[in-house]
Design a protein around this motif. Structure first.
Motif, PDB file in Angstrom:
ATOM      1  N   TYR A  95      33.542  39.397  38.961  1.00 32.55           N
ATOM      2  CA  TYR A  95      34.475  38.278  38.800  1.00 32.55           C
ATOM      3  C   TYR A  95      33.713  36.966  38.961  1.00 32.55           C
ATOM      4  O   TYR A  95      33.743  36.330  40.022  1.00 32.55           O
ATOM      5  N   HIS A 156      45.022  44.932  48.128  1.00 33.46           N
ATOM      6  CA  HIS A 156      43.864  45.121  47.259  1.00 33.46           C
ATOM      7  C   HIS A 156      44.044  46.469  46.582  1.00 33.46           C
ATOM      8  O   HIS A 156      44.274  47.475  47.245  1.00 33.46           O
ATOM      9  N   GLU A 157      43.951  46.488  45.298  1.00 28.78           N
ATOM     10  CA  GLU A 157      44.119  47.734  44.558  1.00 28.78           C
ATOM     11  C   GLU A 157      42.941  48.666  44.821  1.00 28.78           C
ATOM     12  O   GLU A 157      41.930  48.273  45.397  1.00 28.78           O
ATOM     13  N   MET A 160      38.360  48.373  43.919  1.00 26.23           N
ATOM     14  CA  MET A 160      37.939  46.973  43.923  1.00 26.23           C
ATOM     15  C   MET A 160      36.646  46.844  44.715  1.00 26.23           C
ATOM     16  O   MET A 160      36.441  47.535  45.720  1.00 26.23           O
ATOM     17  N   ILE A 191      36.995  39.790  47.313  1.00 28.25           N
ATOM     18  CA  ILE A 191      36.870  40.694  46.169  1.00 28.25           C
ATOM     19  C   ILE A 191      36.121  39.968  45.060  1.00 28.25           C
ATOM     20  O   ILE A 191      36.507  38.877  44.650  1.00 28.25           O
ATOM     21  N   ARG A 194      35.464  44.822  40.151  1.00 31.25           N
ATOM     22  CA  ARG A 194      36.273  46.044  40.140  1.00 31.25           C
ATOM     23  C   ARG A 194      35.532  47.124  39.362  1.00 31.25           C
ATOM     24  O   ARG A 194      34.751  46.840  38.437  1.00 31.25           O
TER      25      ARG A 194
END
Length: 231
Positions: A95, A156-157, A160, A191, A194
């Protein structure tokens, strides 16, 4: 009949002759004049053609810049990192816009070979797998005991990629990969990516046998990291 004088005959013969020849110099000058006119027309055409093309390109460029500005520095940075582990490869998308400083630090560490041979020293099922300095027993174990589930809490999924927000004198870099949606870790982790490929490898690492401190009984590590601008 009247007799025609020789002088009159001479004049009549001159009048019957063809047109006077044009000199070579005149022909050359005429050709040069025509060439200059042609060259002038060609130059004028090229000038206006290039000007028109440039105006179109400038207009298109300005339109694109207004629509979406792209930072060339960010564009040049790798967008993906492949963690080659002893269990297989895990590909993560970085990211760059959301966490630019962390991504820059991560990329710098990759180029320095910081992650070569790094072990996954903490594996907590349905939570996270952690790689970094195994001597710095930290956060993850404490988080499991302190976190209480909340119905509408931010999560948070799974899959990640993050690193702790807390800074220390240690110059290392801790990697966390979540293996389930984790409530209220926004204050704990930054984060910065992913997993986009290799989720099965993450799950395979998650399933290894661990001791009471969540340390894998058999060593599992990162062999190296490959950076890519695109897959």
């Amino acid at each position: 009949m009247a007799r025609i004088k020789p002088q009159t005959l001479l004049l009549q013969s001159k009048k019957k002759k063809g047109p006077t020849r044009i000199s070579v110099t005149t022909i050359i000058l005429c050709n040069l004049f025509i060439v200059l006119i042609v060259l002038s027309l060609v130059a004028t055409y090229r000038h206006w053609s290039q000007r028109s093309r440039k105006q179109e390109e400038d207009g298109l460029l300005n339109h694109e810049v207004v629509d979406s500005y792209v930072d060339p520095k960010k564009f040049d940075l790798p967008s993906f990192a492949i963690l080659n582990t002893s269990k297989g490869s895990i590909t993560v998308e970085l990211y760059k816009d959301a966490s630019p400083e962390v991504v820059d630090n991560f990329l710098d560490m990759c180029q320095k070979g910081h992650f070569k041979g790094m072990l996954f020293h903490r594996v907590i099922k349905n939570y996270v797998i952690q790689a970094g300095d195994f001597q710095r027993l930290g956060a993850a174990e404490d988080w499991t005991s302190k976190i209480k589930p909340h119905g509408q809490s931010p999560k948070h999924e799974a899959f990640m990629l993050g690193t702790p927000k807390t800074k220390s004198d240690h110059k290392g870099f801790e990697l966390f990969i979540t293996t389930a949606p984790i409530p209220d870790l926004n204050e704990k982790l930054t984060i910065f990516g992913r997993v986009v490929k290799g989720e099965d490898i993450v799950q395979e690492i998650e399933e290894v046998d661990t001791d009471e401190h969540y340390r894998p009984k058999s060593p599992i590590g990162i062999i190296n990291v490959t950076l890519k601008r695109q897959l």
